[in-house]
Write a protein that holds these residues in place. Structure first.
Motif, PDB file in Angstrom:
ATOM      1  N   GLY A 311       0.821  -1.216   0.000  1.00  0.00           N
ATOM      2  CA  GLY A 311       0.000   0.000   0.000  1.00  0.00           C
ATOM      3  C   GLY A 311       0.847   1.255   0.000  1.00  0.00           C
ATOM      4  O   GLY A 311       0.576   2.212  -0.737  1.00  0.00           O
ATOM      5  N   ASN A 312       1.920   1.257   0.796  1.00  0.00           N
ATOM      6  CA  ASN A 312       2.763   2.451   0.851  1.00  0.00           C
ATOM      7  C   ASN A 312       3.543   2.683  -0.442  1.00  0.00           C
ATOM      8  O   ASN A 312       3.672   3.817  -0.906  1.00  0.00           O
ATOM      9  CB  ASN A 312       3.735   2.347   2.032  1.00  0.00           C
ATOM     10  CG  ASN A 312       3.028   2.576   3.347  1.00  0.00           C
ATOM     11  OD1 ASN A 312       2.208   3.487   3.470  1.00  0.00           O
ATOM     12  ND2 ASN A 312       3.299   1.743   4.338  1.00  0.00           N
ATOM     13  N   ALA A 313       4.065   1.602  -1.014  1.00  0.00           N
ATOM     14  CA  ALA A 313       4.793   1.753  -2.282  1.00  0.00           C
ATOM     15  C   ALA A 313       3.840   2.236  -3.375  1.00  0.00           C
ATOM     16  O   ALA A 313       4.173   3.104  -4.185  1.00  0.00           O
ATOM     17  CB  ALA A 313       5.435   0.433  -2.675  1.00  0.00           C
ATOM     18  N   ALA A 314       2.622   1.687  -3.385  1.00  0.00           N
ATOM     19  CA  ALA A 314       1.643   2.084  -4.390  1.00  0.00           C
ATOM     20  C   ALA A 314       1.239   3.539  -4.217  1.00  0.00           C
ATOM     21  O   ALA A 314       1.029   4.266  -5.192  1.00  0.00           O
ATOM     22  CB  ALA A 314       0.415   1.189  -4.304  1.00  0.00           C
ATOM     23  N   THR A 315       1.151   3.993  -2.961  1.00  0.00           N
ATOM     24  CA  THR A 315       0.787   5.385  -2.705  1.00  0.00           C
ATOM     25  C   THR A 315       1.869   6.330  -3.237  1.00  0.00           C
ATOM     26  O   THR A 315       1.571   7.395  -3.765  1.00  0.00           O
ATOM     27  CB  THR A 315       0.576   5.614  -1.194  1.00  0.00           C
ATOM     28  OG1 THR A 315      -0.454   4.732  -0.757  1.00  0.00           O
ATOM     29  CG2 THR A 315       0.161   7.049  -0.907  1.00  0.00           C
ATOM     30  N   GLN A 316       3.129   5.931  -3.091  1.00  0.00           N
ATOM     31  CA  GLN A 316       4.208   6.747  -3.659  1.00  0.00           C
ATOM     32  C   GLN A 316       4.023   6.914  -5.168  1.00  0.00           C
ATOM     33  O   GLN A 316       4.028   8.017  -5.698  1.00  0.00           O
ATOM     34  CB  GLN A 316       5.565   6.085  -3.393  1.00  0.00           C
ATOM     35  CG  GLN A 316       5.997   6.131  -1.935  1.00  0.00           C
ATOM     36  CD  GLN A 316       7.364   5.488  -1.734  1.00  0.00           C
ATOM     37  OE1 GLN A 316       7.706   4.532  -2.402  1.00  0.00           O
ATOM     38  NE2 GLN A 316       8.130   6.018  -0.796  1.00  0.00           N
ATOM     39  N   THR A 317       3.843   5.779  -5.844  1.00  0.00           N
ATOM     40  CA  THR A 317       3.665   5.834  -7.299  1.00  0.00           C
ATOM     41  C   THR A 317       2.436   6.659  -7.661  1.00  0.00           C
ATOM     42  O   THR A 317       2.474   7.503  -8.561  1.00  0.00           O
ATOM     43  CB  THR A 317       3.504   4.406  -7.863  1.00  0.00           C
ATOM     44  OG1 THR A 317       4.650   3.656  -7.518  1.00  0.00           O
ATOM     45  CG2 THR A 317       3.356   4.433  -9.365  1.00  0.00           C
ATOM     46  N   MET A 318       1.355   6.420  -6.915  1.00  0.00           N
ATOM     47  CA  MET A 318       0.111   7.123  -7.212  1.00  0.00           C
ATOM     48  C   MET A 318       0.259   8.637  -7.026  1.00  0.00           C
ATOM     49  O   MET A 318      -0.245   9.422  -7.815  1.00  0.00           O
ATOM     50  CB  MET A 318      -0.979   6.594  -6.283  1.00  0.00           C
ATOM     51  CG  MET A 318      -2.320   7.209  -6.490  1.00  0.00           C
ATOM     52  SD  MET A 318      -3.419   6.759  -5.120  1.00  0.00           S
ATOM     53  CE  MET A 318      -3.008   8.010  -3.921  1.00  0.00           C
TER      54      MET A 318
END
Lengths: 434, 434
Positions: A311-318
């Motif tokens: 979730g945190n890695a995806a939030t960075q990309t998002m």
């Protein structure tokens, strides 16, 4: 204010800048605000009302008699007057408009008829337009005699007899030119212009890209109808950033610190409700593997780590994707390249954190098989997160939804579901838990 | 560009606005960029370099000969020249400065000596300053004769013999006045001013608050040294919002779409690493209740729902708090009121979602005891989330850390730990699982 000491108040407050008068209004108790305005009379600058929260302004306007408001609004630049009136309901608006002189009424009504968030709403209708055959001297004489001028302006516009825009001239160029020179020889004709129905965010983007200070607004027939100045654009840009930040945090754009508890609770409920549904969806994945969890409780302890890291890695990309979309830096021309880049970043960080988590999990539960399983799941989930983080905002943008508002829910749903499913799925196969 | 067709390129590109020349540069392959600039020669507007990503600009400047850069920078407004030079290392800077005429060199060196992000770096040193006893006619004559004028300007400043700032006058006021009038009778003296060492974000806030278009910059002795215009402030405000959005998403402020995969991976690693630690912390809470989880696997399935709902509610509160702190809307005067408000919102949403989740959980696992437990845990976690969401950013601000950067980790750690602990703790007591 409570002592009704009008003279003393005037002495104190009259010289305040409109922004400071606004701040003062907000600091007062709600029932004293209209009172202060009435006490100040002519010394109250209605522009101060453009500086307060929407809810505060609407409350004040409802309390004040229509004549007082009309009197105060009359002296404002038309864009400020529109800003103050647009939040009121039709009935109150009409009452105030009726109390205005005919010319002001028509001008304001016209601006209010443009759709919300259009250039027409933001523009200032008072401007200086001169014919191309005038000389600098004639323009200067005109400026000296004119009565209805905007509060301050930076350029004059040149129009043909049909009021179509031909060009513009900055004041500094005007000042430095020979008085006998004709305007048409001085004016700059290659001028970016704004259409009256353009969206305010597009206009702000134009200002920002070309470092504009003001821009002419034209109607469908290319007739000059107003001018937009950069100070209004600063507010639009700020509001846009504000909306984006709030949207990413799951808060409605119009939430303000002065809202009541009940209003705030209701307005945040919807977002939380959507999130609850996705949380149940993620948990139902855990439910699928109830048998495995029962046999090996370590899986229940470790599963949230896989989901949260994804979730945190995806939030960075998002975040990067949403920002780049808003700034028009991400489009069809580079979408493919950026997606590949994000997937590779996801892969590399996936391997790194997979190994790290794998070692810690192996030591914690003294079982290196568990380490291998969580490492594999981490790689899978970080790649899934990276792809979700970039593809979901792009898809939402494609379908004309605001990526800032809803990307977060979808993206964390992907990483929760993929995280739980990959970890428990791989574990069930690896350990033969079926 | 590859065909080296300089004349054709000049025809095509010379009339481009600097922003479009910049966009063109970014779209080109890295090795063709300096080539294009050399081919365009005088027709390339070095202001275009202020419009490209930092990494792209630095690469180009390293490739170009110092003389070419000096030549191009010479004609720019001093603030643009500083912007281009400030990213270079000392050695390259000196090489370019040495190739400049002495007067330009001294002025640029002085600006570069101010600390990064100070008003001194952003200001434009070319401005019009006149003594108070001049007449409007004298000023107009001066403007017509002056050679070193800024590209465009909106006001003139009035200074005493010691060059201390007395007041200012907008060009439109100048234009509309009698040629014989003395400046001191026309000038506005109550003028907000910026100190040369002020932080650029504070300056931007001032512009925004008072709708300024330009502001004078003075040194410690109140001597006028420059002017800051709103177009630079738009960039500062935009960058500030950009930084805040990225910080909230766990991305470093300087990350750009043109960065390499390795650089991006490394720069995101740290944030993810910190999050991994907090994820292990939260999981260790689950580990404490291993016995309970073994006896009742439903707890493992439902625990993430309590944690995630708390995390989302806390993020809402945190977003509002971080935003309000950045806008200076939240301070000691209203901290208490806002904290109470958020706690009440948390309580109300906690009760709402507690009941909702309780009913669903009871039906899912056919056990109304489980429903009561999850309801209680939800109320506890949403209140904890609300308090964490407001108190953590305020505490970080108090300790001079940027609340946008680190609030997220702390806040979700609170909701994960409290969520797991309250749910499993209450369950263990309720069901007597110990």
């Amino acid at each position: 204010v409570q002592a009704d000491d009008s003279a003393h108040l005037r002495d104190l407050i009259a010289d305040f800048h409109e922004a400071d008068q606004g701040a003062l209004l907000e600091a007062l108790d709600a029932d004293l605000r209209p009172r202060l305005i009435e006490l100040l009379g002519d010394d109250f600058d209605f522009a101060a009302l453009t500086e307060v929260d929407d809810a505060v302004r609407e409350e004040i306007l409802e309390e004040l008699p229509a004549e007082t408001v009309a009197e105060g609004v009359k002296d404002l630049d038309s864009d400020d007057a529109v800003y103050i009136l647009e939040g009121l309901d039709k009935e109150d608006q009409d009452e105030i408009l009726d109390a205005l002189p005919a010319s002001e009424r028509v001008a304001l009504q016209k601006s209010l008829d443009y759709p919300e968030d259009s250039a027409g709403r933001l523009m200032q209708a008072d401007l200086i337009a001169v014919p191309p055959f005038w000389t600098v001297g004639q323009v200067l004489a005109h400026l000296r005699e004119a009565t209805e001028l905007p509060e301050s302006f930076f350029e004059i516009f040149v129009v043909d007899p049909g009021h179509r825009l031909l060009g513009h001239l900055f004041l500094d160029a005007l000042l430095r030119s020979d008085r006998a020179a004709r305007i048409e020889t001085l004016m700059v004709s290659d001028r970016r212009r704004v259409r009256v129905l353009d969206d305010s965010e597009e206009v702000a983007r134009l200002f920002q890209r070309y470092n504009l200070v003001s821009a002419p607004v034209v109607d469908e027939a290319d007739r000059l109808v107003g001018v937009i100045t950069i100070d209004d654009m600063v507010d639009v840009l700020q509001e846009e950033a504000d909306d984006e930040i709030k949207a990413l945090g799951g808060v409605r754009a119009d939430e303000e610190l002065s809202d009541t508890v009940l209003y705030t609770t209701r307005s945040r409920f919807i977002w939380l409700f959507v999130n609850l549904l996705t949380a149940f969806l993620a948990s139902s994945v855990l439910g699928l593997f109830e048998g495995s969890l029962e046999k090996m409780v370590a899986l229940a302890v470790l599963a949230p780590i896989v989901a949260s890291q994804g979730g945190n890695a995806a939030t960075q990309t998002m975040t990067v994707a949403v920002r780049a979309l808003a700034m028009r830096e991400l489009g069809p021309s580079n979408a493919w390249r950026i997606t590949i880049r994000e997937a590779l970043v996801g892969l590399l960080n996936g391997v790194g954190f997979g190994l790290l988590t794998g070692v810690v999990a192996s030591l914690w539960f003294r079982d290196w098989n568990l380490g291998i399983v969580i490492c594999l799941a981490m790689v899978v989930n970080l790649i899934a997160g990276a792809l979700g983080g970039i593809l979901i905002p792009m898809a939402l943008e494609r379908f004309r939804a605001d990526p800032a508002v809803s990307s977060g829910v979808f993206v964390t749903t992907v990483t929760d579901v993929v995280g739980f499913f990959s970890f428990l799925g791989i574990a069930t196969l690896w350990f033969g838990l079926h």
